[in-house]
Design an enzyme around this catalytic site. Structure first.
Site, PDB file in Angstrom:
ATOM      1  N   TYR A 145      11.131  28.264   0.831  1.00  0.00           N
ATOM      2  CA  TYR A 145      10.478  29.511   0.814  1.00  0.00           C
ATOM      3  C   TYR A 145      10.742  30.057   2.194  1.00  0.00           C
ATOM      4  O   TYR A 145      10.520  29.500   3.261  1.00  0.00           O
ATOM      5  CB  TYR A 145       8.857  29.618   0.439  1.00  0.00           C
ATOM      6  N   ASP A 240      13.738  27.572   9.690  1.00  0.00           N
ATOM      7  CA  ASP A 240      12.400  28.172   9.500  1.00  0.00           C
ATOM      8  C   ASP A 240      11.349  27.231   9.673  1.00  0.00           C
ATOM      9  O   ASP A 240      11.147  26.439   8.637  1.00  0.00           O
ATOM     10  CB  ASP A 240      12.340  28.757   8.126  1.00  0.00           C
ATOM     11  N   LYS A 268       2.309  31.452  11.446  1.00  0.00           N
ATOM     12  CA  LYS A 268       1.080  30.669  11.137  1.00  0.00           C
ATOM     13  C   LYS A 268       0.421  30.177  12.332  1.00  0.00           C
ATOM     14  O   LYS A 268      -0.492  30.685  12.853  1.00  0.00           O
ATOM     15  CB  LYS A 268       1.420  29.505  10.291  1.00  0.00           C
TER      16      LYS A 268
END
Ligand SMILES: Cc1ncc(COP(=O)(O)O)c(C=O)c1O
Length: 430
Positions: A145, A240, A268
């Protein structure tokens, strides 16, 4: 008739306001059934719902809160900074302070740009890779994702996997056709795609540790081989590290595995619980970004001082001696305990403070393996744990995030709860 709980009443009202009652799909409990708990307070490793119930929390705002909820140093940094203004749309010294900490820690980042989410970071990094190479195709991995930009919603993990949406509505066919997909951990498949499109692939983008289809570790040499094959064909490699950055090691997965990508995406943890993302990497490549170069990228709230200060404060917590060692130790304790509690029912994977619980027999190496998950067993386990006062992610395809605030007592409490929850599984499988 029982009176509805406060969470039930709020969720009912929320359905009128938001699609599915939520502002991000996995929160809705669609994958596990039941009503999501409305959380009203977090402190350290614990969260409290609108009905006054307390949980040991392993969601941690989906990995953002590695220092725990409402860490005093982070709250203090937010309060102090906000008193002088929340956003200027002009350069601010706090941007430099956070950037310095990131550049010091992440081996592959020489220059970066702050954005407001992981989605934006990946979307922008891909634009840079396309400009740098003059190519259009991108290669991603099944089940990874990378946020919800159009081209990334092809065989995506996280919510898309949770809700059984292999690709999203509203993504133009022409856009989806620019995304090639290989199975995770399958270098041969990557070789084949480069052989078929030798001069057209701009970049290979991946989660260096896959944490949106449960947890899948890269096999030895997978990352290094990818970098080698991409370089040979003139494509860039984008790690990522929105989850793994500052999570699996101070230098992220690239630090942990000693493999350097051309570009890296972060999110995050670097926002300390506020909305921050970043993309960065080789200085020569990053110099293509506007205003130096021709790749346009911008953001009204990008680099706002409050978010920058929160991020820097969280990275300072992580920079204290022994933090990663303690995280590793507690996470290992938890993974071992869960393994014992769920012996014969689930496969437990761990990388640093990321823990995957997969209700399928091993080995779990790619998205097809993960699709064998017994989702009903996870749902039963999830609800049983919730009743015991432990909050896991409401989906079998997400990971558990251990934070610095989880004490050995929290871990022991969780393992005991897991043993009780596992007892309820009898009959759900086997
Ligand atoms: C690996 C990865 N990349 C990108 C994203 C998207 O980040 P955001 O939700 O901040 O847009 C996520 C979100 O969970 C993620 O896990």
């Amino acid at each position: 008739m029982n009176r509805p709980s406060r969470s039930q009443a709020l969720f009912e009202q929320a359905q009128r306001f938001f699609p599915g009652g939520v502002n991000s799909p996995v929160r809705s409990f669609a994958a596990v059934g039941g009503t999501p708990r409305f959380l009203v307070r977090g402190q350290g490793a614990r969260v409290y719902d609108a009905d006054g119930r307390e949980y040991v929390d392993y969601v941690g705002s989906w990995g953002a809160l590695i220092a725990g909820h409402a860490h005093p140093a982070i709250v203090d940094a937010i309060e102090r900074t906000a008193r002088n203004g929340t956003s200027f749309g002009a350069p601010h010294p706090a941007e430099l302070a956070l950037a310095e900490r990131i550049l010091r820690a992440m081996p592959g980042i020489e220059m970066l740009r702050f954005v407001n989410s992981g989605t934006e970071a990946v979307m922008s990094a891909i634009r840079v890779a396309r400009a740098w190479t003059g190519r259009d195709l991108i290669l991603k991995f099944d089940g990874c994702y990378h946020g919800h930009a159009d081209g990334m919603l092809v065989r995506s993990g996280s919510g898309a996997l949770t809700l059984g949406i292999p690709s999203s509505g509203g993504v133009p066919r022409a856009t989806a056709a620019l995304t090639l997909v290989a199975p995770y951990n399958d270098v041969e498949a990557v070789h084949r795609l480069f052989a078929r499109h030798p001069d057209d692939i701009a970049c290979v983008v991946l989660e260096p540790v896959a944490a949106n289809m449960g947890l899948i570790l890269p096999q030895p040499d997978f990352l290094a081989s990818l970098v080698e094959v991409a370089r040979r064909h003139g494509a860039l490699v984008i790690f990522d590290e929105v989850i793994t950055g500052f999570r699996v090691a101070p230098g992220g997965a690239q630090g942990r595995y000693g493999v350097r990508p051309d570009l890296t995406c972060l999110g995050k943890i670097i926002g300390g619980g506020l909305p921050v993302g970043a993309f960065g990497g080789r200085a020569d490549v990053m110099q293509r970004v506007a205003p130096l170069g021709d790749v346009y990228q911008a953001g009204t709230l990008s680099g706002n001082p409050v978010a920058m200060a929160a991020g820097a404060a969280q990275l300072d917590v992580l920079a204290q001696p022994g933090v990663y060692e303690r995280l590793e130790e507690r996470s290992a304790l938890l993974a071992t305990g869960l393994g014992e509690a769920l012996a014969g029912r689930a496969t437990i994977a761990r990388c640093g403070s990321l823990i995957g619980i997969c209700f399928a027999d091993g080995p779990i190496e790619n998205a097809d393996d993960v699709r064998r998950t017994d989702a009903a067993a996870y749902a039963t386990f999830f609800h049983a744990l919730l009743d015991e006062g432990v909050a896991l992610a409401p989906s079998p395809y997400e990971v558990a995030f251990v934070s610095c605030a989880h004490s050995p007592d929290d871990v022991r409490f969780t393992v005991k709860a897991a043993a009780a929850a596992a007892a309820r599984l009898s009959g759900a499988r086997r």
